[in-house]
Motif scaffolding. Structure first.
Motif, mmCIF file in Angstrom:
data_model
loop_
_atom_site.group_PDB
_atom_site.id
_atom_site.type_symbol
_atom_site.label_atom_id
_atom_site.label_comp_id
_atom_site.label_asym_id
_atom_site.label_seq_id
_atom_site.Cartn_x
_atom_site.Cartn_y
_atom_site.Cartn_z
ATOM 1 N N THR A 162 2.866 0.515 3.531
ATOM 2 C CA THR A 162 2.552 -0.610 4.414
ATOM 3 C C THR A 162 2.574 -1.879 3.561
ATOM 4 O O THR A 162 2.061 -1.892 2.441
ATOM 5 C CB THR A 162 1.165 -0.427 5.064
ATOM 6 N N LEU A 163 3.206 -2.904 4.108
ATOM 7 C CA LEU A 163 3.319 -4.197 3.420
ATOM 8 C C LEU A 163 2.301 -5.172 3.987
ATOM 9 O O LEU A 163 2.053 -5.170 5.202
ATOM 10 C CB LEU A 163 4.725 -4.747 3.670
ATOM 11 N N HIS A 176 0.882 -1.162 0.000
ATOM 12 C CA HIS A 176 0.000 0.000 0.000
ATOM 13 C C HIS A 176 0.923 1.216 0.000
ATOM 14 O O HIS A 176 1.790 1.337 0.873
ATOM 15 C CB HIS A 176 -0.851 0.033 1.273
ATOM 16 N N GLY A 177 0.749 2.099 -0.955
ATOM 17 C CA GLY A 177 1.651 3.252 -0.984
ATOM 18 C C GLY A 177 1.200 4.289 -1.980
ATOM 19 O O GLY A 177 0.294 4.060 -2.791
ATOM 20 N N TYR A 178 1.877 5.419 -1.921
ATOM 21 C CA TYR A 178 1.618 6.564 -2.793
ATOM 22 C C TYR A 178 2.705 6.539 -3.870
ATOM 23 O O TYR A 178 3.897 6.451 -3.551
ATOM 24 C CB TYR A 178 1.701 7.825 -1.937
ATOM 25 N N SER A 179 2.311 6.579 -5.120
ATOM 26 C CA SER A 179 3.262 6.378 -6.216
ATOM 27 C C SER A 179 4.476 7.293 -6.144
ATOM 28 O O SER A 179 5.557 6.907 -6.588
ATOM 29 C CB SER A 179 2.568 6.598 -7.562
ATOM 30 N N TYR A 180 4.304 8.508 -5.608
ATOM 31 C CA TYR A 180 5.407 9.471 -5.609
ATOM 32 C C TYR A 180 6.215 9.445 -4.312
ATOM 33 O O TYR A 180 7.085 10.275 -4.103
ATOM 34 C CB TYR A 180 4.863 10.886 -5.883
ATOM 35 N N VAL A 221 1.035 -7.941 8.337
ATOM 36 C CA VAL A 221 1.014 -6.514 7.998
ATOM 37 C C VAL A 221 2.161 -5.811 8.727
ATOM 38 O O VAL A 221 2.353 -5.996 9.935
ATOM 39 C CB VAL A 221 -0.345 -5.878 8.390
ATOM 40 N N LEU A 222 2.913 -5.007 7.953
ATOM 41 C CA LEU A 222 4.107 -4.372 8.507
ATOM 42 C C LEU A 222 4.229 -2.960 7.945
ATOM 43 O O LEU A 222 4.114 -2.762 6.740
ATOM 44 C CB LEU A 222 5.336 -5.205 8.093
ATOM 45 N N TYR A 223 4.442 -1.979 8.813
ATOM 46 C CA TYR A 223 4.759 -0.632 8.344
ATOM 47 C C TYR A 223 6.045 -0.174 8.990
ATOM 48 O O TYR A 223 6.535 -0.805 9.923
ATOM 49 C CB TYR A 223 3.596 0.354 8.584
ATOM 50 N N GLU A 224 6.573 0.946 8.500
ATOM 51 C CA GLU A 224 7.901 1.506 8.768
ATOM 52 C C GLU A 224 8.892 0.894 7.764
ATOM 53 O O GLU A 224 9.159 -0.311 7.767
ATOM 54 C CB GLU A 224 8.389 1.308 10.199
ATOM 55 N N THR A 225 9.405 1.781 6.917
ATOM 56 C CA THR A 225 10.171 1.345 5.751
ATOM 57 C C THR A 225 11.377 0.479 6.097
ATOM 58 O O THR A 225 11.632 -0.532 5.431
ATOM 59 C CB THR A 225 10.597 2.585 4.933
#
Ligand SMILES: N[C@@H](CCC(=O)N[C@@H](CS)C(=O)NCC(=O)O)C(=O)O
Length: 212
Positions: free
Chosen positions: A55-56, A6-10, A62-66
């Motif tokens: 978010t992966l 899940h992410g924003y393309s830019y 489910v995992l967030y924080e790059t």
């Protein structure tokens, strides 16, 4: 094994994860989410309560924080290791990532790139913000110049997560003339960037600019 991002393309941070996936040979599907929207959808906030991206989701894990995501990808999937085994090289890699996150992202990406390039087509750039961003970028670049390995990679003698992490930020920073000129004042980082900017995973994750 299904991997969804899940992410924003830019997003710089999404790009770091995408590059990590490409370097590891992991396929994924993408769900677009704009973290700058007025309202973040509740189903996304249920995955990531901070509303940031990326978010992966890996088979329901489910995992967030790059940095957590990129280290997980490196460790959970086959392919070339992107983290050095040697303790000092690994420490350098982690240090570079932390410096990029703590001191680099805001001035280099949000103050210089966003003002000068990303938003400039529909908003007059705030020159004071850009000047402050450039001034603050110098301290980051000087610090990294003093600890960088001096070859094609920032930590050790092969590609690591540090190259991917900082490289995504430098790609945006150097899209502005001032950013490119500023980086040019740091010989080791300039030599690293000349090699890294041609990396396939960087080219393949270039989001361009909205409306291109
Ligand atoms: N600490 C987070 C930071 C992620 C982050 O800041 N992503 C940006 C996009 S590049 C974002 O979601 N920004 C939304 C905002 O600032 O409100 C991580 O490492 O994933």
């Amino acid at each position: 094994m299904a991997v969804t991002l899940h992410g924003y393309s830019y997003s710089v941070y999404l790009r770091i994860v995408r590059m990590t996936m490409l370097e590891k040979g992991v396929a994924w599907s993408h769900i677009e989410i704009d973290p700058f929207a007025d309202e973040i959808p509740p189903d996304y906030l249920a995955l990531n309560p901070f509303g940031r991206v990326p978010t992966l989701d890996h088979d329901g894990f489910v995992l967030y924080e790059t940095t957590a995501i990129s280290r997980y990808i490196d460790e959970a999937f086959p392919g070339p290791s992107l983290q050095p085994e040697e303790p000092r090289e690994r420490a350098r890699m982690n240090q570079i990532i932390a410096i990029a996150d703590s001191y680099g992202y805001w001035p280099m990406v949000r103050q210089v790139f966003s003002q000068r390039v990303f938003n400039a087509r529909h908003r007059t750039p705030d020159e004071a913000v850009i000047a402050e961003g450039l001034a603050r970028s110098h301290r980051v670049l000087a610090a990294l110049e003093s600890i960088a390995e001096g070859g094609d990679f920032l930590a050790g003698d092969r590609l690591t997560l540090a190259d991917l992490h900082f490289g995504a930020m430098v790609a945006y920073f150097t899209a502005s003339t001032e950013g490119a000129t500023t980086l040019g004042g740091y010989p080791k980082l300039s030599a690293w960037w000349r090699a890294f900017k041609n990396r396939k995973s960087l080219a393949e994750t270039d989001p361009g600019l909205p409306g291109d």
